[in-house]
Design an enzyme around this catalytic site. Structure first.
Site, short mmCIF file in Angstrom:
data_model
loop_
_atom_site.label_atom_id
_atom_site.label_comp_id
_atom_site.label_asym_id
_atom_site.label_seq_id
_atom_site.Cartn_x
_atom_site.Cartn_y
_atom_site.Cartn_z
N GLU A 203 1.37 -0.98 -5.09
CA GLU A 203 0.23 -0.07 -5.20
C GLU A 203 0.82 1.32 -5.35
O GLU A 203 1.07 2.04 -4.38
CB GLU A 203 -0.70 -0.15 -3.99
N ASP B 284 0.82 -1.21 0.00
CA ASP B 284 0.00 0.00 0.00
C ASP B 284 0.86 1.26 0.00
O ASP B 284 1.82 1.38 0.77
CB ASP B 284 -0.89 -0.02 1.25
#
Ligand code: OTU
Length: 616
Positions: free
Chosen positions: A310, A268
């Site tokens: 990501e 993330d």
């Protein structure tokens, strides 16, 4: 026997160490070599990794061996992903095990469950504020449930993908609490500034991710007596990766989760991991050294696992995230995602052609993650460079954003604008696919039919582009925006909640009923998934080539040597015979494999229709 097994495991580890140690050392030395105790620290890191390897179960070691024997296992044409929140899809982790049959029915092989680790009490950014990497969120289950689930998924040939939120922790994570209580070692886990002026210096070059709901990049915390770096919400404290202890702690957290059976780690907010004054503090070279070091540890301990970047940046900026095949295995192709929506709004395919033509070739067996929607907004800024190269300006982005914001009664799209950083920049767009594609505003069966064609167009693109396509929960049933009262209040604070509904059980029950829009959608998508699974031309690494043509609304490309995709992004029917002539596709050589409107005539490519053709 046990002794024998242990010996083998040790030999295995020794061999891997011989292969990866030097590189890992070099990476980490470049970041942390100036610390006097670096060699000690590195020795401890390896010892910790060895310990995690020794703990890795026989089943997972067998999986590692299988993956290593077929390194392109995630790039074949049968690979399909699904993304969902645990609670919204299945209540909790035990409930999720009950949904495996459904996932199998759909053909899913990769399941991304949005954050399920212990999350901050109260606001937690949908779980992206992690309070412990070692516990499951109690309302969703326990670590034992997680291990049972990963085992059941493995049995069903489905890899579990989990978010590894490595840029920040929640302000109630033990590290943050220790820092608050004055512990010097843990204060050093974060970026703290006594003097606001220091923050101001950084701020000159920083962007804001949530300028409305979480303005600024720094938060003053009374107990710390300092400003703490908070790129996202004030309760998400950025970790300081310049501190080797942070790297060691996070690497260990990752390896422990790998030992629970998580196979894919969605890294993330990867671009934000390293900060340097005078830069935007995104995508800095050190980020890649960190990711390569994580990859090195994965190779040592859990080589069957994958890393997914990501990084919501234009695709041309993504190659560094793959390195030379020594960094991430997968990355989101957000340019392709956004360009699909933009082409639809503009009824022209030029932006998609531009994005496809400029998509970099990846080191084998790396692959793109292709998607249509996710739990976040659609950010249009990733397309800014592409439009610039095409010679057009930011008004294109504004027009696309306006098309989806739900305010234009002539648009079929029922979405909402999301906060944007720069007042002059186009807002992102929120909404479920089905709402953005016209299911919600459909007045009759014909409108619904057109909405379905548009959904098949965007998913058809994700399925045929070449990558790992991921379905966002609910899209397969044409589920629309969340209109529940609870969602309204959440969405008022953060508009992304519009696209985070609870799975509609009525639609789910009706999925085999072709009289229902949800059933029509489900069946059509499933048919396409099943067809894709038998077409090696659609494997991630099969060649892809754009086909030149004069029709602005048409996107045409070839996969492998024998499959062609033709897609009409406009509301006008296109004359199929002349398109075929232009693309040199006589009926004697090319036959129809699939088209969105099965009963349509050979004379026209219908509005928003996609077709797949194969060389005879
Ligand atoms: C990611 O988001 C997650 O997908 C979001 O759900 C989280 O809120 C966020 O991290 C913080 O953990 O940083 O590089 O439009 O695309 O915040 C991409 C905003 C990210 C998201 C962005 C994204």
């Amino acid at each position: 026997m046990d002794g024998q097994k242990r010996m083998n495991a040790e030999d295995e580890y020794t061999a891997r160490l011989a292969a990866h140690r030097d590189k890992l050392h070099a990476c980490l030395y470049s970041l942390y070599g100036r610390h006097a105790d670096f060699e000690n620290w590195f020795a401890q890191l390896l010892q910790q990794a060895g310990h995690r390897h020794a703990q890795r179960s026989a089943a997972l070691r067998a999986l590692d061996a299988r993956r290593q024997a077929t390194p392109d296992w995630f790039a074949h044409e049968r690979m399909l992903g699904y993304c969902a929140y645990v609670d919204r899809f299945a209540g909790d982790l035990q409930g999720l095990a009950q949904r495996i049959d459904y996932l199998r029915e759909l053909g899913v092989r990769h399941l991304h469950l949005l954050p399920f680790l212990k999350m901050r009490a109260q606001d937690n950014d949908g779980g992206f504020a992690v309070s412990s990497f070692e516990a499951v969120e109690p309302s969703l289950g326990s670590m034992a449930d997680l291990e049972a689930l990963t085992a059941a998924l493995r049995e069903a040939d489905i890899s579990l993908c989990a978010d590894f939120v490595l840029n920040h922790v929640a302000d109630d994570h033990p590290w943050a609490q220790a820092a608050r209580s004055g512990d010097a070692q843990h204060r050093a886990f974060f970026h703290l500034f006594d003097d606001r002026a220091q923050c101001t210096q950084y701020e000159r070059h920083l962007h804001q991710v949530f300028p409305h709901s979480a303005p600024g990049n720094f938060t003053y915390v009374e107990e710390l007596g300092a400003w703490v770096w908070t790129t996202f919400y004030p309760y998400q404290w950025d970790l300081n990766y310049a501190n080797p202890q942070v790297f060691a702690a996070m690497a260990d957290a990752l390896l422990q989760l790998a030992n629970r059976g998580i196979e894919v780690f969605r890294l993330d907010s990867a671009p934000f991991l390293w900060k340097r004054l005078g830069s935007s503090c995104q995508n800095l070279p050190e980020v890649h050294v960190l990711l390569k070091a994580l990859r090195g540890l994965i190779e040592l301990v859990a080589p069957g696992c994958l890393l997914l970047a990501e990084a919501i940046v234009p695709s041309q900026e993504l190659p560094p995230y793959f390195g030379a095949g020594d960094e991430c295995h997968l990355a989101y192709h957000s340019s392709l995602m956004a360009a699909g929506w933009a082409a639809l709004a503009q009824e022209r395919s030029d932006i998609l052609r531009e994005v496809m033509a400029s998509t970099p070739t990846l080191p084998m067996p790396a692959s793109w993650l292709c998607y249509v929607r996710c739990h976040d907004d659609i950010g249009w800024q990733v397309l800014a460079n592409d439009y610039r190269r095409m010679g057009s300006g930011s008004h294109e982005l504004h027009a696309v954003s306006a098309f989806y914001n739900g305010r234009d009664p002539r648009s079929y799209a029922q979405g909402a604008a999301f906060q944007s950083d720069d007042p002059k920049a186009a807002h992102g767009s929120n909404g479920m696919s089905a709402s953005l594609l016209g299911f919600e505003r459909a007045r009759d069966a014909q409108d619904t039919e057109l909405a379905l064609r548009r959904l098949l167009l965007l998913y058809g693109l994700a399925f045929s582009f070449g990558g790992l396509p991921v379905i966002y929960m609910g899209d397969e049933l044409a589920q629309t925006n969340d209109r529940a009262d609870s969602a309204q209040s959440r969405a008022a604070a953060d508009g992304r909640w519009l696209q985070r509904p609870v799975l509609d059980s009525t639609r789910l029950a009706q999925r085999h009923d072709a009289q229902q829009p949800s059933g029509r959608c489900y069946q059509a998508l499933r048919e396409l998934i099943q067809l894709r699974a038998v077409l090696p031309e659609l494997a991630a690494n099969a060649p892809r080539q754009l086909l030149r043509n004069q029709e602005p609304a048409l996107l045409a490309f070839e996969r492998g040597a024998s499959l062609r995709v033709l897609a009409n992004f406009s509301s006008r029917p296109l004359p199929l015979p002349s398109l075929r002539a232009e693309l040199n596709m006589p009926a004697s050589d090319w036959h129809l494999l699939w088209r969105a409107q099965a009963s349509a005539s050979d004379e026209a490519l219908l509005p928003w229709e996609m077709l797949w053709m194969q060389r005879r």
